[in-house]
Scaffold this motif. Structure first.
Motif, PDB file in Angstrom:
ATOM      1  N   MET A   1       0.853  -1.172   0.000  1.00  9.42           N
ATOM      2  CA  MET A   1       0.000   0.000   0.000  1.00  9.42           C
ATOM      3  C   MET A   1       0.903   1.241   0.000  1.00  9.42           C
ATOM      4  O   MET A   1       1.872   1.303   0.744  1.00  9.42           O
ATOM      5  CB  MET A   1      -0.893  -0.016   1.246  1.00  9.42           C
ATOM      6  N   THR A   2       0.548   2.224  -0.808  1.00  6.61           N
ATOM      7  CA  THR A   2       1.335   3.457  -0.851  1.00  6.61           C
ATOM      8  C   THR A   2       0.881   4.409   0.245  1.00  6.61           C
ATOM      9  O   THR A   2      -0.203   4.234   0.833  1.00  6.61           O
ATOM     10  CB  THR A   2       1.178   4.162  -2.211  1.00  6.61           C
ATOM     11  N   LEU A   3       1.699   5.428   0.518  1.00  9.27           N
ATOM     12  CA  LEU A   3       1.305   6.445   1.489  1.00  9.27           C
ATOM     13  C   LEU A   3       0.029   7.155   1.033  1.00  9.27           C
ATOM     14  O   LEU A   3      -0.830   7.474   1.850  1.00  9.27           O
ATOM     15  CB  LEU A   3       2.421   7.477   1.683  1.00  9.27           C
ATOM     16  N   THR A   4      -0.073   7.400  -0.254  1.00  7.09           N
ATOM     17  CA  THR A   4      -1.261   8.066  -0.788  1.00  7.09           C
ATOM     18  C   THR A   4      -2.508   7.232  -0.524  1.00  7.09           C
ATOM     19  O   THR A   4      -3.540   7.756  -0.077  1.00  7.09           O
ATOM     20  CB  THR A   4      -1.105   8.322  -2.300  1.00  7.09           C
ATOM     21  N   GLN A   5      -2.425   5.938  -0.768  1.00  8.39           N
ATOM     22  CA  GLN A   5      -3.567   5.057  -0.521  1.00  8.39           C
ATOM     23  C   GLN A   5      -3.933   5.033   0.961  1.00  8.39           C
ATOM     24  O   GLN A   5      -5.108   5.099   1.322  1.00  8.39           O
ATOM     25  CB  GLN A   5      -3.268   3.638  -1.005  1.00  8.39           C
ATOM     26  N   LEU A   6      -2.925   4.936   1.832  1.00  8.04           N
ATOM     27  CA  LEU A   6      -3.190   4.903   3.269  1.00  8.04           C
ATOM     28  C   LEU A   6      -3.813   6.217   3.722  1.00  8.04           C
ATOM     29  O   LEU A   6      -4.786   6.209   4.480  1.00  8.04           O
ATOM     30  CB  LEU A   6      -1.906   4.618   4.049  1.00  8.04           C
ATOM     31  N   LEU A  17       0.477  12.553   6.880  1.00 13.45           N
ATOM     32  CA  LEU A  17       0.947  11.174   7.004  1.00 13.45           C
ATOM     33  C   LEU A  17       2.461  11.114   6.846  1.00 13.45           C
ATOM     34  O   LEU A  17       3.138  10.384   7.563  1.00 13.45           O
ATOM     35  CB  LEU A  17       0.256  10.274   5.978  1.00 13.45           C
ATOM     36  N   SER A  18       3.009  11.915   5.958  1.00 14.93           N
ATOM     37  CA  SER A  18       4.460  11.960   5.773  1.00 14.93           C
ATOM     38  C   SER A  18       5.157  12.460   7.025  1.00 14.93           C
ATOM     39  O   SER A  18       6.223  11.954   7.397  1.00 14.93           O
ATOM     40  CB  SER A  18       4.818  12.846   4.576  1.00 14.93           C
ATOM     41  N   ILE A  19       4.566  13.442   7.696  1.00 18.88           N
ATOM     42  CA  ILE A  19       5.128  13.954   8.949  1.00 18.88           C
ATOM     43  C   ILE A  19       5.149  12.849  10.006  1.00 18.88           C
ATOM     44  O   ILE A  19       6.126  12.684  10.740  1.00 18.88           O
ATOM     45  CB  ILE A  19       4.337  15.183   9.437  1.00 18.88           C
ATOM     46  N   LEU A  20       4.086  12.070  10.075  1.00 21.66           N
ATOM     47  CA  LEU A  20       4.053  10.946  11.014  1.00 21.66           C
ATOM     48  C   LEU A  20       5.117   9.915  10.657  1.00 21.66           C
ATOM     49  O   LEU A  20       5.821   9.406  11.529  1.00 21.66           O
ATOM     50  CB  LEU A  20       2.672  10.285  11.008  1.00 21.66           C
ATOM     51  N   LYS A  21       5.246   9.617   9.366  1.00 15.72           N
ATOM     52  CA  LYS A  21       6.184   8.591   8.912  1.00 15.72           C
ATOM     53  C   LYS A  21       7.629   8.965   9.219  1.00 15.72           C
ATOM     54  O   LYS A  21       8.429   8.115   9.608  1.00 15.72           O
ATOM     55  CB  LYS A  21       6.018   8.371   7.415  1.00 15.72           C
ATOM     56  N   GLU A  34      -5.753   4.837  15.614  1.00 10.18           N
ATOM     57  CA  GLU A  34      -6.694   3.726  15.478  1.00 10.18           C
ATOM     58  C   GLU A  34      -6.939   3.401  13.997  1.00 10.18           C
ATOM     59  O   GLU A  34      -6.934   2.233  13.597  1.00 10.18           O
ATOM     60  CB  GLU A  34      -8.014   4.068  16.161  1.00 10.18           C
ATOM     61  N   ALA A  35      -7.120   4.432  13.184  1.00  9.57           N
ATOM     62  CA  ALA A  35      -7.374   4.219  11.758  1.00  9.57           C
ATOM     63  C   ALA A  35      -6.174   3.598  11.060  1.00  9.57           C
ATOM     64  O   ALA A  35      -6.317   2.698  10.223  1.00  9.57           O
ATOM     65  CB  ALA A  35      -7.744   5.550  11.092  1.00  9.57           C
ATOM     66  N   ILE A  36      -4.973   4.040  11.413  1.00 12.97           N
ATOM     67  CA  ILE A  36      -3.757   3.464  10.823  1.00 12.97           C
ATOM     68  C   ILE A  36      -3.652   1.991  11.204  1.00 12.97           C
ATOM     69  O   ILE A  36      -3.389   1.137  10.348  1.00 12.97           O
ATOM     70  CB  ILE A  36      -2.503   4.238  11.266  1.00 12.97           C
ATOM     71  N   CYS A  37      -3.856   1.689  12.473  1.00  5.54           N
ATOM     72  CA  CYS A  37      -3.772   0.300  12.932  1.00  5.54           C
ATOM     73  C   CYS A  37      -4.834  -0.575  12.272  1.00  5.54           C
ATOM     74  O   CYS A  37      -4.562  -1.722  11.912  1.00  5.54           O
ATOM     75  CB  CYS A  37      -3.897   0.237  14.456  1.00  5.54           C
ATOM     76  N   ASP A  46       3.389  -1.570  17.477  1.00  9.36           N
ATOM     77  CA  ASP A  46       4.129  -1.905  16.260  1.00  9.36           C
ATOM     78  C   ASP A  46       4.597  -0.641  15.541  1.00  9.36           C
ATOM     79  O   ASP A  46       5.519  -0.697  14.731  1.00  9.36           O
ATOM     80  CB  ASP A  46       3.257  -2.719  15.297  1.00  9.36           C
ATOM     81  N   LEU A  47       3.949   0.484  15.842  1.00 13.04           N
ATOM     82  CA  LEU A  47       4.235   1.738  15.154  1.00 13.04           C
ATOM     83  C   LEU A  47       5.010   2.736  15.998  1.00 13.04           C
ATOM     84  O   LEU A  47       5.724   3.576  15.470  1.00 13.04           O
ATOM     85  CB  LEU A  47       2.922   2.406  14.718  1.00 13.04           C
ATOM     86  N   LEU A  48       4.846   2.676  17.322  1.00  9.84           N
ATOM     87  CA  LEU A  48       5.398   3.682  18.210  1.00  9.84           C
ATOM     88  C   LEU A  48       6.600   3.171  18.984  1.00  9.84           C
ATOM     89  O   LEU A  48       6.661   2.000  19.344  1.00  9.84           O
ATOM     90  CB  LEU A  48       4.337   4.133  19.221  1.00  9.84           C
ATOM     91  N   GLY A  49       7.516   4.076  19.250  1.00 10.29           N
ATOM     92  CA  GLY A  49       8.665   3.776  20.096  1.00 10.29           C
ATOM     93  C   GLY A  49       8.985   5.003  20.930  1.00 10.29           C
ATOM     94  O   GLY A  49       8.582   6.122  20.589  1.00 10.29           O
ATOM     95  N   TYR A  50       9.693   4.827  22.015  1.00  3.34           N
ATOM     96  CA  TYR A  50      10.042   5.946  22.883  1.00  3.34           C
ATOM     97  C   TYR A  50      11.506   6.290  22.706  1.00  3.34           C
ATOM     98  O   TYR A  50      12.370   5.416  22.756  1.00  3.34           O
ATOM     99  CB  TYR A  50       9.766   5.604  24.353  1.00  3.34           C
ATOM    100  N   ALA A  51      11.785   7.575  22.501  1.00  2.00           N
ATOM    101  CA  ALA A  51      13.155   8.080  22.448  1.00  2.00           C
ATOM    102  C   ALA A  51      13.178   9.406  23.192  1.00  2.00           C
ATOM    103  O   ALA A  51      12.477  10.345  22.800  1.00  2.00           O
ATOM    104  CB  ALA A  51      13.610   8.268  21.014  1.00  2.00           C
ATOM    105  N   PRO A  52      13.943   9.504  24.272  1.00  2.28           N
ATOM    106  CA  PRO A  52      13.992  10.756  25.019  1.00  2.28           C
ATOM    107  C   PRO A  52      14.493  11.892  24.125  1.00  2.28           C
ATOM    108  O   PRO A  52      15.326  11.673  23.251  1.00  2.28           O
ATOM    109  CB  PRO A  52      14.985  10.492  26.139  1.00  2.28           C
ATOM    110  N   GLU A  53      13.977  13.094  24.356  1.00  2.00           N
ATOM    111  CA  GLU A  53      14.444  14.259  23.604  1.00  2.00           C
ATOM    112  C   GLU A  53      15.902  14.525  23.944  1.00  2.00           C
ATOM    113  O   GLU A  53      16.319  14.353  25.075  1.00  2.00           O
ATOM    114  CB  GLU A  53      13.603  15.480  23.933  1.00  2.00           C
ATOM    115  N   GLY A  54      16.674  14.908  22.957  1.00  4.89           N
ATOM    116  CA  GLY A  54      18.076  15.257  23.200  1.00  4.89           C
ATOM    117  C   GLY A  54      19.013  14.083  23.223  1.00  4.89           C
ATOM    118  O   GLY A  54      20.184  14.222  23.547  1.00  4.89           O
TER     119      GLY A  54
END
Length: 62
Positions: A1-6, A17-21, A34-37, A46-54
């Protein structure tokens, strides 16, 4: 699936969506997550991860 389709399937702009990606988003609405999932048949973790700022050492002694 392309970004445009999603983007079309979940009802947001391709630009947003590009900013999220690229990880440049400061926030995401639960309804968007919810819609993405739903479309990708995955869980939020599966989509999110934690990275401290800095960087990884921020707030740690040493």
């Amino acid at each position: 699936m392309t970004l445009t389709q999603l983007a079309e399937r979940i009802g947001i702009t391709l630009a947003n969506l590009s900013i999220l990606k690229t990880g440049k988003a400061k926030a995401i609405r639960f309804s968007t997550l919810e819609a993405i999932c739903r479309e990708l048949e995955c869980q939020p973790g599966d989509l999110l991860g934690y990275a401290p700022e800095g960087g990884e050492s921020e707030g740690r002694p040493g």
